[in-house]
Scaffold this motif. Structure first.
Motif, PDB file in Angstrom:
ATOM      1  N   ILE A  36       1.109  -1.101   0.346  1.00 37.63           N
ATOM      2  CA  ILE A  36       0.553   0.211   0.038  1.00 37.63           C
ATOM      3  C   ILE A  36       0.827   0.957   0.244  1.00 37.63           C
ATOM      4  O   ILE A  36       1.582   1.045   0.701  1.00 37.63           O
ATOM      5  CB  ILE A  36      -0.969   0.121   1.347  1.00 37.63           C
ATOM      6  CG1 ILE A  36      -2.018   1.288   1.277  1.00 37.63           C
ATOM      7  CG2 ILE A  36      -0.632   0.285   2.086  1.00 37.63           C
ATOM      8  CD1 ILE A  36      -2.933   1.752   2.052  1.00 37.63           C
ATOM      9  N   GLN A  37       0.729   2.383  -0.691  1.00 38.36           N
ATOM     10  CA  GLN A  37       1.412   3.327  -0.905  1.00 38.36           C
ATOM     11  C   GLN A  37       1.360   4.239   0.466  1.00 38.36           C
ATOM     12  O   GLN A  37       0.173   4.540   1.282  1.00 38.36           O
ATOM     13  CB  GLN A  37       1.107   4.345  -2.308  1.00 38.36           C
ATOM     14  CG  GLN A  37       1.731   5.760  -1.767  1.00 38.36           C
ATOM     15  CD  GLN A  37       0.957   6.283  -3.991  1.00 38.36           C
ATOM     16  OE1 GLN A  37       0.699   5.846  -4.582  1.00 38.36           O
ATOM     17  NE2 GLN A  37       0.661   7.671  -3.419  1.00 38.36           N
ATOM     18  N   ALA A  64      -4.548  15.189  -1.605  1.00 34.46           N
ATOM     19  CA  ALA A  64      -4.898  13.694  -1.049  1.00 34.46           C
ATOM     20  C   ALA A  64      -3.422  12.972  -0.823  1.00 34.46           C
ATOM     21  O   ALA A  64      -3.639  11.912  -0.930  1.00 34.46           O
ATOM     22  CB  ALA A  64      -5.509  13.131  -2.278  1.00 34.46           C
ATOM     23  N   GLY A  67      -2.967   9.797  -3.367  1.00 33.94           N
ATOM     24  CA  GLY A  67      -2.863   8.392  -3.837  1.00 33.94           C
ATOM     25  C   GLY A  67      -2.338   8.091  -1.827  1.00 33.94           C
ATOM     26  O   GLY A  67      -3.018   6.853  -2.158  1.00 33.94           O
ATOM     27  N   GLU A  69      -2.569   5.634   1.297  1.00 36.56           N
ATOM     28  CA  GLU A  69      -3.184   4.602   2.144  1.00 36.56           C
ATOM     29  C   GLU A  69      -4.036   4.167   1.373  1.00 36.56           C
ATOM     30  O   GLU A  69      -4.916   4.134   2.244  1.00 36.56           O
ATOM     31  CB  GLU A  69      -3.722   5.536   3.545  1.00 36.56           C
ATOM     32  CG  GLU A  69      -2.235   5.750   4.392  1.00 36.56           C
ATOM     33  CD  GLU A  69      -1.302   4.577   4.692  1.00 36.56           C
ATOM     34  OE1 GLU A  69      -2.247   3.954   4.915  1.00 36.56           O
ATOM     35  OE2 GLU A  69       0.211   4.998   5.175  1.00 36.56           O
ATOM     36  N   LYS A  70      -3.887   4.044   0.044  1.00 34.80           N
ATOM     37  CA  LYS A  70      -5.581   4.064  -1.376  1.00 34.80           C
ATOM     38  C   LYS A  70      -4.744   3.026  -1.881  1.00 34.80           C
ATOM     39  O   LYS A  70      -4.922   2.117  -2.538  1.00 34.80           O
ATOM     40  CB  LYS A  70      -5.549   5.202  -1.641  1.00 34.80           C
ATOM     41  CG  LYS A  70      -6.445   6.285  -0.329  1.00 34.80           C
ATOM     42  CD  LYS A  70      -7.745   6.777  -1.108  1.00 34.80           C
ATOM     43  CE  LYS A  70      -8.484   7.626   0.946  1.00 34.80           C
ATOM     44  NZ  LYS A  70      -9.563   8.877  -0.483  1.00 34.80           N
ATOM     45  N   ASN A  71      -4.386   3.979  -2.501  1.00 31.94           N
ATOM     46  CA  ASN A  71      -3.463   3.117  -4.149  1.00 31.94           C
ATOM     47  C   ASN A  71      -2.491   2.136  -3.793  1.00 31.94           C
ATOM     48  O   ASN A  71      -1.962   1.643  -2.323  1.00 31.94           O
ATOM     49  CB  ASN A  71      -2.747   3.887  -4.270  1.00 31.94           C
ATOM     50  CG  ASN A  71      -3.394   5.359  -5.420  1.00 31.94           C
ATOM     51  OD1 ASN A  71      -4.328   5.539  -5.241  1.00 31.94           O
ATOM     52  ND2 ASN A  71      -2.463   5.789  -5.957  1.00 31.94           N
ATOM     53  N   ARG A  72      -2.800   1.141  -4.399  1.00 29.94           N
ATOM     54  CA  ARG A  72      -2.158  -0.693  -3.808  1.00 29.94           C
ATOM     55  C   ARG A  72      -1.890  -0.998  -4.554  1.00 29.94           C
ATOM     56  O   ARG A  72      -2.185  -0.888  -5.877  1.00 29.94           O
ATOM     57  CB  ARG A  72      -3.756  -1.584  -3.328  1.00 29.94           C
ATOM     58  CG  ARG A  72      -3.946  -1.085  -2.442  1.00 29.94           C
ATOM     59  CD  ARG A  72      -5.538  -1.903  -1.914  1.00 29.94           C
ATOM     60  NE  ARG A  72      -6.082  -1.553  -0.281  1.00 29.94           N
ATOM     61  CZ  ARG A  72      -5.372  -1.705   0.817  1.00 29.94           C
ATOM     62  NH1 ARG A  72      -4.425  -2.805   0.840  1.00 29.94           N
ATOM     63  NH2 ARG A  72      -5.723  -1.176   1.717  1.00 29.94           N
ATOM     64  N   ASP A  89      -6.870   5.228  -6.304  1.00 33.27           N
ATOM     65  CA  ASP A  89      -8.040   5.737  -5.967  1.00 33.27           C
ATOM     66  C   ASP A  89      -9.166   6.279  -7.150  1.00 33.27           C
ATOM     67  O   ASP A  89      -7.763   7.335  -7.993  1.00 33.27           O
ATOM     68  CB  ASP A  89      -7.249   6.598  -4.677  1.00 33.27           C
ATOM     69  CG  ASP A  89      -9.255   6.678  -4.406  1.00 33.27           C
ATOM     70  OD1 ASP A  89      -9.779   6.657  -4.105  1.00 33.27           O
ATOM     71  OD2 ASP A  89      -9.159   8.001  -4.004  1.00 33.27           O
ATOM     72  N   HIS A 180       6.096   2.404  -0.678  1.00 27.14           N
ATOM     73  CA  HIS A 180       4.740   1.147  -0.523  1.00 27.14           C
ATOM     74  C   HIS A 180       5.474   0.529   0.980  1.00 27.14           C
ATOM     75  O   HIS A 180       6.617   0.489   1.067  1.00 27.14           O
ATOM     76  CB  HIS A 180       4.834   0.014  -1.079  1.00 27.14           C
ATOM     77  CG  HIS A 180       4.771   0.656  -3.452  1.00 27.14           C
ATOM     78  ND1 HIS A 180       4.888   1.719  -3.605  1.00 27.14           N
ATOM     79  CD2 HIS A 180       2.747   1.186  -3.084  1.00 27.14           C
ATOM     80  CE1 HIS A 180       3.998   2.129  -4.538  1.00 27.14           C
ATOM     81  NE2 HIS A 180       2.667   1.377  -4.581  1.00 27.14           N
ATOM     82  N   PRO A 268     -15.639  -0.983   0.226  1.00 33.68           N
ATOM     83  CA  PRO A 268     -15.964   0.806   0.182  1.00 33.68           C
ATOM     84  C   PRO A 268     -16.916   1.119  -0.547  1.00 33.68           C
ATOM     85  O   PRO A 268     -17.666   2.187  -0.820  1.00 33.68           O
ATOM     86  CB  PRO A 268     -14.959   1.148  -0.161  1.00 33.68           C
ATOM     87  CG  PRO A 268     -13.984  -0.174  -1.512  1.00 33.68           C
ATOM     88  CD  PRO A 268     -14.530  -0.954   0.228  1.00 33.68           C
TER      89      PRO A 268
END
Length: 345
Positions: A36-37, A64, A67, A69-72, A89, A180, A268
């Motif tokens: 996870i980023q 933001a 990304g 804690e959102k981009n994986r 995201d 990451h 989500p």
């Protein structure tokens, strides 16, 4: 009968090759896993400005955390191949696979999506002697160098660092570092990756429609009607995707039907969503409206192209904006299901 020991030089060479092979396996396995980023640092503003991203959108991306804690990012190294899956995201899911032997492979470049348009490129990858992965990326015509990338793992395998030198449109360079963190999510398997769509889907292929278009499907389908029939079967017999618990199909009419998808806990998207399909088989096109809790969120528009046989898809958001990125994974899933149906006929 004994053939004796090999000559000293040959024995050393064999041992050296064996050790090198074992080290390559060990080095490659450290990259396999889910990440996870955490952060993006460096010349991000310079890069986004060169891609004509507006000041307002650059600021929004910065707020933001680009990304964080959102981009994986999932990776699998298997038998000299690298398989990657990006989940970005507000952009969607993007996959690629290529050999780590320095050969060149065509890929879809998704870095910066949805702010930066999707584009095709050619990548060469290899394992470096120090355990890093190194990549060189060229543009679609293989005329211009676009990226020099180096990836390595630190902190006892818990952090994945990507250092990218970007060669920008104005002739300057930008250096961006992405960090990451390893997660406990189940990693990709070779069985997962072997089931991926075998046809490359090109994002932002039609600038007017902002659509995604597949490469030729003529290897798999004899005609547009055969493709349409297999696509319809795939939509009516939707396979479960990761995070989905069940699918409930309902036929409304000869040309309309729905799939209600129940999701696993913690999704989500909530507990479920509905896809309502409308087919126009004569025109070789269809649309699918996605609704969450009774509210329409986006609409997929798809059609069959000929000369050669291909599929095109674009997405219209609830506010009327057209986007290409979510259409990439949608086309990949539809094509995979259609090919599966075609092969069992």
């Amino acid at each position: 009968r004994s053939f004796g020991n090999p000559p000293l030089g040959l024995g050393v060479l064999i041992r050296s090759q064996f050790v090198e092979a074992i080290l390559s396996i060990i080095m490659a396995e450290q990259f396999t896993g889910c990440w996870i980023q955490e952060e993006v640092t460096g010349d991000v503003t310079q890069w986004l400005t060169s891609e004509n991203v507006s000041f307002v959108m650059r600021q929004a991306a910065w707020v933001a955390g680009y990304g964080a804690e959102k981009n994986r990012y999932s990776m699998l190294v298997d038998d000299g191949m690298l398989y990657t899956e990006h989940i970005l995201d507000m952009a969607g899911r993007f996959r690629s696979s290529f050999k780590l032997d320095g050969s060149i492979t065509k890929i879809l470049m998704c870095d910066g999506a949805p702010l930066v348009p999707l584009r095709m490129g050619w990548i060469q990858g290899k394992l470096a002697a120090d355990g890093a992965m190194e990549f060189i990326v060229y543009d679609e015509k293989q005329e211009n160098l676009m990226r020099e990338v180096r990836c390595f793992v630190t902190e006892h395998g818990m952090k994945h660092i990507t250092e990218a030198k970007m060669f920008l449109n104005d002739g300057t360079e930008a250096v961006i570092t992405t960090t990451h963190r390893r997660t406990g999510d189940p990693p990709l398997t070779i069985q997962d990756c072997s089931a991926w769509c075998p046809v490359l889907v090109v994002g932002d292929a039609n600038p007017d429609l902002k659509s995604a278009i597949s490469e030729s499907l003529e290897e798999f389908f004899a005609s547009e009607s055969a493709l349409m029939d297999c696509m319809e079967h795939g939509m009516k017999h939707k396979a479960l995707a990761p995070g989905e618990k069940s699918v409930s199909f309902h036929q409304i009419s000869d040309t309309e039907f729905t799939n209600e998808i129940t999701l696993t806990e913690g999704s989500p998207l909530g507990s479920s969503f509905l896809l309502r399909y409308e087919l126009d088989k004569h025109a070789l096109q269809w649309k699918a409206v996605l609704s969450v809790d009774g509210t329409k969120t986006l609409t997929y528009f798809c059609r069959i192209l000929t000369g050669p046989l291909r599929l095109e898809c674009w997405v219209v958001l609830a506010n009327g904006d057209r986007v290409s990125a979510p259409a990439v994974s949608a086309l990949e899933e539809l094509i995979t299901a259609a090919i599966r149906k075609c092969r069992v006929q």
